[in-house]
Design a protein around this motif. Structure first.
Motif, PDB file in Angstrom:
ATOM      1  N   UNK A  69     -75.505 -41.826  88.295  1.00 45.08           N
ATOM      2  CA  UNK A  69     -76.935 -41.948  88.008  1.00 45.08           C
ATOM      3  C   UNK A  69     -77.572 -43.003  88.904  1.00 45.08           C
ATOM      4  N   UNK A  70     -76.934 -44.156  89.049  1.00 38.98           N
ATOM      5  CA  UNK A  70     -77.476 -45.184  89.936  1.00 38.98           C
ATOM      6  C   UNK A  70     -77.522 -44.707  91.385  1.00 38.98           C
ATOM      7  N   UNK A  71     -76.495 -43.979  91.796  1.00 34.36           N
ATOM      8  CA  UNK A  71     -76.485 -43.445  93.166  1.00 34.36           C
ATOM      9  C   UNK A  71     -77.620 -42.447  93.368  1.00 34.36           C
ATOM     10  N   UNK A  72     -77.825 -41.541  92.424  1.00 34.65           N
ATOM     11  CA  UNK A  72     -78.889 -40.546  92.556  1.00 34.65           C
ATOM     12  C   UNK A  72     -80.269 -41.187  92.525  1.00 34.65           C
ATOM     13  N   UNK A  73     -80.455 -42.196  91.684  1.00 39.06           N
ATOM     14  CA  UNK A  73     -81.736 -42.905  91.664  1.00 39.06           C
ATOM     15  C   UNK A  73     -81.997 -43.549  93.026  1.00 39.06           C
ATOM     16  N   UNK A  74     -80.970 -44.176  93.581  1.00 38.20           N
ATOM     17  CA  UNK A  74     -81.113 -44.814  94.888  1.00 38.20           C
ATOM     18  C   UNK A  74     -81.406 -43.788  95.972  1.00 38.20           C
ATOM     19  N   UNK A  75     -80.725 -42.650  95.941  1.00 40.18           N
ATOM     20  CA  UNK A  75     -80.964 -41.595  96.935  1.00 40.18           C
ATOM     21  C   UNK A  75     -82.408 -41.114  96.859  1.00 40.18           C
ATOM     22  N   UNK A  76     -82.878 -40.816  95.665  1.00 42.77           N
ATOM     23  CA  UNK A  76     -84.239 -40.289  95.533  1.00 42.77           C
ATOM     24  C   UNK A  76     -85.291 -41.303  95.964  1.00 42.77           C
ATOM     25  N   UNK A  77     -85.082 -42.560  95.651  1.00 41.56           N
ATOM     26  CA  UNK A  77     -86.037 -43.592  96.065  1.00 41.56           C
ATOM     27  C   UNK A  77     -86.023 -43.741  97.586  1.00 41.56           C
ATOM     28  N   UNK A  78     -84.832 -43.853  98.184  1.00 38.42           N
ATOM     29  CA  UNK A  78     -84.761 -44.071  99.625  1.00 38.42           C
ATOM     30  C   UNK A  78     -85.231 -42.867 100.439  1.00 38.42           C
ATOM     31  N   UNK A  79     -84.965 -41.663  99.974  1.00 34.88           N
ATOM     32  CA  UNK A  79     -85.453 -40.475 100.682  1.00 34.88           C
ATOM     33  C   UNK A  79     -86.979 -40.469 100.672  1.00 34.88           C
ATOM     34  N   UNK A  80     -87.568 -40.778  99.542  1.00 30.90           N
ATOM     35  CA  UNK A  80     -89.027 -40.844  99.471  1.00 30.90           C
ATOM     36  C   UNK A  80     -89.598 -41.924 100.368  1.00 30.90           C
ATOM     37  N   UNK A  81     -88.957 -43.083 100.380  1.00 29.92           N
ATOM     38  CA  UNK A  81     -89.432 -44.185 101.226  1.00 29.92           C
ATOM     39  C   UNK A  81     -89.314 -43.815 102.699  1.00 29.92           C
ATOM     40  N   UNK A  82     -88.173 -43.260 103.098  1.00 31.06           N
ATOM     41  CA  UNK A  82     -87.990 -42.878 104.496  1.00 31.06           C
ATOM     42  C   UNK A  82     -88.962 -41.776 104.910  1.00 31.06           C
ATOM     43  N   UNK A  83     -89.150 -40.767 104.065  1.00 31.34           N
ATOM     44  CA  UNK A  83     -90.070 -39.684 104.408  1.00 31.34           C
ATOM     45  C   UNK A  83     -91.492 -40.219 104.550  1.00 31.34           C
ATOM     46  N   UNK A  84     -91.913 -41.070 103.631  1.00 35.55           N
ATOM     47  CA  UNK A  84     -93.258 -41.637 103.699  1.00 35.55           C
ATOM     48  C   UNK A  84     -93.421 -42.526 104.931  1.00 35.55           C
ATOM     49  N   UNK A  85     -92.448 -43.398 105.161  1.00 33.31           N
ATOM     50  CA  UNK A  85     -92.536 -44.319 106.304  1.00 33.31           C
ATOM     51  C   UNK A  85     -92.522 -43.556 107.627  1.00 33.31           C
ATOM     52  N   UNK A  86     -91.630 -42.587 107.770  1.00 28.88           N
ATOM     53  CA  UNK A  86     -91.582 -41.811 109.001  1.00 28.88           C
ATOM     54  C   UNK A  86     -92.873 -41.017 109.211  1.00 28.88           C
ATOM     55  N   UNK A  87     -93.417 -40.463 108.126  1.00 28.63           N
ATOM     56  CA  UNK A  87     -94.649 -39.698 108.247  1.00 28.63           C
ATOM     57  C   UNK A  87     -95.783 -40.594 108.746  1.00 28.63           C
ATOM     58  N   UNK A  88     -95.905 -41.779 108.166  1.00 27.14           N
ATOM     59  CA  UNK A  88     -96.954 -42.706 108.589  1.00 27.14           C
ATOM     60  C   UNK A  88     -96.721 -43.148 110.038  1.00 27.14           C
ATOM     61  N   UNK A  89     -95.479 -43.475 110.390  1.00 22.68           N
ATOM     62  CA  UNK A  89     -95.192 -43.907 111.761  1.00 22.68           C
ATOM     63  C   UNK A  89     -95.438 -42.791 112.779  1.00 22.68           C
ATOM     64  N   UNK A  90     -94.981 -41.582 112.488  1.00 24.39           N
ATOM     65  CA  UNK A  90     -95.204 -40.475 113.409  1.00 24.39           C
ATOM     66  C   UNK A  90     -96.683 -40.103 113.493  1.00 24.39           C
ATOM     67  N   UNK A  91     -97.388 -40.214 112.381  1.00 18.65           N
ATOM     68  CA  UNK A  91     -98.827 -39.959 112.402  1.00 18.65           C
ATOM     69  C   UNK A  91     -99.525 -40.980 113.297  1.00 18.65           C
ATOM     70  N   UNK A  92     -99.120 -42.230 113.178  1.00 18.42           N
ATOM     71  CA  UNK A  92     -99.704 -43.278 114.034  1.00 18.42           C
ATOM     72  C   UNK A  92     -99.421 -43.053 115.501  1.00 18.42           C
ATOM     73  N   UNK A  93     -98.193 -42.674 115.827  1.00 17.42           N
ATOM     74  CA  UNK A  93     -97.839 -42.382 117.215  1.00 17.42           C
ATOM     75  C   UNK A  93     -98.632 -41.179 117.731  1.00 17.42           C
ATOM     76  N   UNK A  94     -98.735 -40.142 116.920  1.00 17.22           N
ATOM     77  CA  UNK A  94     -99.506 -38.975 117.319  1.00 17.22           C
ATOM     78  C   UNK A  94    -100.973 -39.294 117.505  1.00 17.22           C
ATOM     79  N   UNK A  95    -101.507 -40.139 116.634  1.00 21.42           N
ATOM     80  CA  UNK A  95    -102.903 -40.543 116.755  1.00 21.42           C
ATOM     81  C   UNK A  95    -103.138 -41.346 118.043  1.00 21.42           C
ATOM     82  N   UNK A  96    -102.204 -42.240 118.355  1.00 16.81           N
ATOM     83  CA  UNK A  96    -102.338 -43.016 119.578  1.00 16.81           C
ATOM     84  C   UNK A  96    -102.198 -42.161 120.835  1.00 16.81           C
ATOM     85  N   UNK A  97    -101.312 -41.182 120.801  1.00 13.74           N
ATOM     86  CA  UNK A  97    -101.090 -40.351 121.970  1.00 13.74           C
ATOM     87  C   UNK A  97    -102.218 -39.337 122.207  1.00 13.74           C
ATOM     88  N   UNK A  98    -102.871 -38.945 121.148  1.00 18.84           N
ATOM     89  CA  UNK A  98    -103.935 -37.947 121.311  1.00 18.84           C
ATOM     90  C   UNK A  98    -105.278 -38.593 121.158  1.00 18.84           C
TER      91      UNK A  98
END
Length: 117
Positions: free
Chosen positions: A88-117
Motif C-alpha cells: 500500500x505504501x509503495x502504491x501510494x508513492x507510485x501514484x503520487x510520483x507519477x502524477x508529480x512527474x507527469x505534471x512537472x514534465x508537462x509544464x516544462x515541455x509546455x514552457x520549452x515549446x512556448x519559448x521555441x515557438x
C-alpha cells in the motif's frame, strides 16, 4: 501489449541514439495520440523507478524497526500484514510520483515549446 512495448522501445531507441533522425522523420499527427502516450509511459516508468528507490532508501529501514524484536512464529503471523502495508505504501508513492512527474514534465515541455515557438 507486445506491439505497444515494441513501438515504445523503437521510439525510445530512435530518440536516444539518433535524435535528429527522429525529428526529421517525425510524422505530422495530433499531439494527443502517440506523443502523449510516449510522454505518459515515460512518466509511469520514471515514477515506478523513483518509487523503488524511495522504498528501498526510506521505507525498508523505517519498516525494519517495526519488526526488530519479532521472531519465529510471530513473524510468520504478521508477515501478511507487513506485506500488505508495504504494498500500500509503495502504491501510494507510485501514484503520487507519477502524477508529480507527469505534471512537472508537462509544464516544462509546455514552457520549452512556448519559448521555441
Amino acid at each position: 501489449m507486445q506491439e505497444q512495448l515494441k513501438w515504445y522501445l523503437h521510439t525510445w531507441w530512435t530518440i536516444i541514439v539518433r535524435p535528429i533522425y527522429f525529428y526529421t522523420r517525425l510524422k505530422g499527427e495530433d499531439w494527443r495520440e502517440k506523443a502523449l502516450t510516449f510522454f505518459l509511459i515515460n512518466s509511469w516508468i520514471l515514477g515506478i523507478v523513483a518509487s523503488l528507490v524511495v522504498f528501498v532508501v526510506q521505507y525498508v529501514p523505517i519498516g525494519s524497526t517495526l519488526v526488530e524484536r519479532v521472531s519465529g512464529f510471530k513473524f510468520i503471523l504478521i508477515l501478511p500484514v507487513l506485506l500488505t502495508l508495504a504494498l500500500v505504501f509503495f502504491l501510494i508513492t507510485v501514484l503520487i510520483l507519477v502524477g508529480v512527474f507527469a505534471f512537472a514534465f508537462f509544464i516544462l515541455f509546455y514552457g520549452v515549446g512556448y519559448l521555441l515557438h
